[in-house]
Write a protein that holds these residues in place. Structure first.
Motif: not given
Length: 136
Positions: A61-70, A116-122
């Motif tokens: 819809r009107n969202f843009i989601i950036y998926n980042n990893t620490m 997310h962490g380097k282990n993939g967890q939120y």
């Protein structure tokens, strides 16, 4: 009883169909956001700084989601009560002044930054409704 169930099914179906159709403005927004996501994802994962990697982007819809990893921390190693203010100041609070995002202000795009962490967890996510930049 059968007539009542049929009428309920028809009402539900027609309300779903009418709400699923996009207006021309919504369609234009979807096209613009899809193009932005395609460009981001074409670059692949990208290190933004020594701590953060942009893995991908998505839109809905009107969202843009950036998926980042620490990249240096697991989710358990980070305290979101300390991390969120840092993200708020460094990322979220700078969005309205970003000249490259001016079109998102008028379109009412909601920018979501998910971590997310380097282990993939939120870990956490913060967002900014770009329409609020008008009053800033």
């Amino acid at each position: 009883m059968k007539l009542k169930n049929t009428l309920l099914l028809m009402a539900f179906t027609s309300s779903f169909v009418s709400s699923a159709a996009q207006t021309p403005r919504e369609r234009s927004l979807s096209q613009e956001l899809t193009q932005a996501v395609l460009e981001i994802n074409a670059e692949g994962p990208k290190l933004l700084d020594t701590e953060t990697r942009l893995d991908s982007a998505a839109t809905f819809r009107n969202f843009i989601i950036y998926n980042n990893t620490m990249v240096n921390y697991t989710a358990a190693q980070l305290d979101v009560t300390l991390l969120n203010p840092i993200i708020q100041e460094a990322v979220i609070n700078t969005l309205c002044a970003n000249k490259g995002l001016e079109s998102f202000i008028g379109l009412g795009v909601i920018m979501v930054y998910r971590y997310h962490g380097k282990n993939g967890q939120y870990i956490t996510e913060l967002s900014k409704d770009m329409a609020t930049c008008k009053s800033s």
